[in-house]
Design a protein around this motif. Structure first.
Motif, PDB file in Angstrom:
ATOM      1  N   VAL A 208       0.845  -1.195   0.000  1.00 44.55           N
ATOM      2  CA  VAL A 208       0.000   0.000   0.000  1.00 44.55           C
ATOM      3  C   VAL A 208       0.881   1.246   0.000  1.00 44.55           C
ATOM      4  O   VAL A 208       2.057   1.185   0.304  1.00 44.55           O
ATOM      5  CB  VAL A 208      -0.936   0.032   1.236  1.00 44.55           C
ATOM      6  N   SER A 209       0.247   2.362  -0.355  1.00 47.03           N
ATOM      7  CA  SER A 209       0.911   3.666  -0.320  1.00 47.03           C
ATOM      8  C   SER A 209       0.048   4.619   0.485  1.00 47.03           C
ATOM      9  O   SER A 209      -1.146   4.378   0.697  1.00 47.03           O
ATOM     10  CB  SER A 209       1.066   4.226  -1.747  1.00 47.03           C
TER      11      SER A 209
ATOM     12  N   VAL B  73      -8.073   1.042   2.321  1.00 43.25           N
ATOM     13  CA  VAL B  73      -7.934  -0.389   2.605  1.00 43.25           C
ATOM     14  C   VAL B  73      -9.138  -0.884   3.394  1.00 43.25           C
ATOM     15  O   VAL B  73      -9.798  -0.126   4.088  1.00 43.25           O
ATOM     16  CB  VAL B  73      -6.635  -0.689   3.395  1.00 43.25           C
ATOM     17  N   LYS B  74      -9.406  -2.169   3.251  1.00 42.92           N
ATOM     18  CA  LYS B  74     -10.482  -2.841   3.976  1.00 42.92           C
ATOM     19  C   LYS B  74      -9.875  -3.667   5.111  1.00 42.92           C
ATOM     20  O   LYS B  74      -8.744  -4.156   4.996  1.00 42.92           O
ATOM     21  CB  LYS B  74     -11.262  -3.780   3.045  1.00 42.92           C
TER      22      LYS B  74
ATOM     23  N   VAL C 142      -1.384  -5.584   3.913  1.00 42.47           N
ATOM     24  CA  VAL C 142      -0.758  -4.288   3.625  1.00 42.47           C
ATOM     25  C   VAL C 142       0.757  -4.377   3.524  1.00 42.47           C
ATOM     26  O   VAL C 142       1.388  -3.548   2.879  1.00 42.47           O
ATOM     27  CB  VAL C 142      -1.170  -3.228   4.680  1.00 42.47           C
ATOM     28  N   VAL C 143       1.344  -5.403   4.149  1.00 40.26           N
ATOM     29  CA  VAL C 143       2.795  -5.565   4.082  1.00 40.26           C
ATOM     30  C   VAL C 143       3.136  -7.027   4.351  1.00 40.26           C
ATOM     31  O   VAL C 143       2.415  -7.721   5.075  1.00 40.26           O
ATOM     32  CB  VAL C 143       3.517  -4.621   5.095  1.00 40.26           C
ATOM     33  N   ILE C 144       4.227  -7.492   3.740  1.00 42.66           N
ATOM     34  CA  ILE C 144       4.712  -8.859   3.953  1.00 42.66           C
ATOM     35  C   ILE C 144       6.086  -8.763   4.589  1.00 42.66           C
ATOM     36  O   ILE C 144       6.970  -8.045   4.096  1.00 42.66           O
ATOM     37  CB  ILE C 144       4.776  -9.653   2.634  1.00 42.66           C
TER      38      ILE C 144
ATOM     39  N   GLU D 167       1.978 -12.315   6.304  1.00 40.58           N
ATOM     40  CA  GLU D 167       1.189 -11.204   5.769  1.00 40.58           C
ATOM     41  C   GLU D 167       0.609 -10.419   6.936  1.00 40.58           C
ATOM     42  O   GLU D 167      -0.043 -10.994   7.809  1.00 40.58           O
ATOM     43  CB  GLU D 167       0.057 -11.729   4.887  1.00 40.58           C
ATOM     44  N   TYR D 168       0.826  -9.123   6.944  1.00 42.47           N
ATOM     45  CA  TYR D 168       0.279  -8.245   7.976  1.00 42.47           C
ATOM     46  C   TYR D 168      -0.901  -7.511   7.373  1.00 42.47           C
ATOM     47  O   TYR D 168      -0.812  -6.960   6.283  1.00 42.47           O
ATOM     48  CB  TYR D 168       1.356  -7.292   8.483  1.00 42.47           C
TER      49      TYR D 168
END
Length: 169
Positions: free
Chosen positions: A116-117, A122-123, A128-130, A139-140
């Motif tokens: 993401v930026s 986001v849902k 959003v980040v790995i 996966e976070y």
């Protein structure tokens, strides 16, 4: 390295300072103890501290690092919460430790990919980040619906435990 030990509802921070055979110097919540610790063949522990003798039997539970501790008069539920246990607990809870609108990593690692930026919508539950930690990728996920307010990391960054990764509005 200090670890948390949860005994019933109490959490104690325990740090092994020095060991010479069975003689241990242990810091428990800021107080230093010198103990003689012996693990016997039948699974009990004999502890000598300041002229007092204690015997404790630790019986493992189904979950790793959880035990029932039996003393002469009492029984306690005990859980060892080290870095690995915190990581696994947080990973099992959607892979992220979140405080309302924040995504943090429970342990040190390396950012594999930021997905993401700032300004992205986001849902809840969206990855959003790995992060790669302990030879595993996790996966976070976004803890709630929102807009990405700030991204604190980038691909290939090395991160610390409990470091803020992403903040949502």
């Amino acid at each position: 390295m200090a670890i948390e030990i949860k005994i019933g509802d109490r959490i104690a921070w325990v740090n092994l300072l020095k060991q010479d055979g069975n003689i241990l110097e242990v810091d428990v919540d800021g107080k230093v103890y010198e103990v003689d610790l012996m693990h016997t063949a039948d699974g009990t522990f004999s502890i000598l501290e300041n002229g007092h003798s204690y015997n404790i039997e630790l019986v493992p539970e189904a979950e790793p690092k959880k035990y029932t501790a039996y003393t002469l008069y009492d029984t306690f539920d005990v859980q060892v919460i080290d870095a690995e246990a915190r990581y696994l607990r947080n990973r099992n809870a959607n892979g992220a430790s979140s405080v309302e609108n924040k995504v943090t990593s429970p342990m040190p690692g390396k950012v594999v990919k930021v997905l993401v930026s700032e300004g992205d919508v986001v849902k809840e539950g969206e990855t959003v980040v790995i992060i790669s930690a302990m030879k595993m990728e996790s996966e976070y996920k976004a803890p709630k619906d929102g807009v990405v307010k700030k991204v604190y990391v980038k691909d290939e960054d090395t991160i610390d435990g409990n470091q803020l990764l992403i903040e949502l509005d």
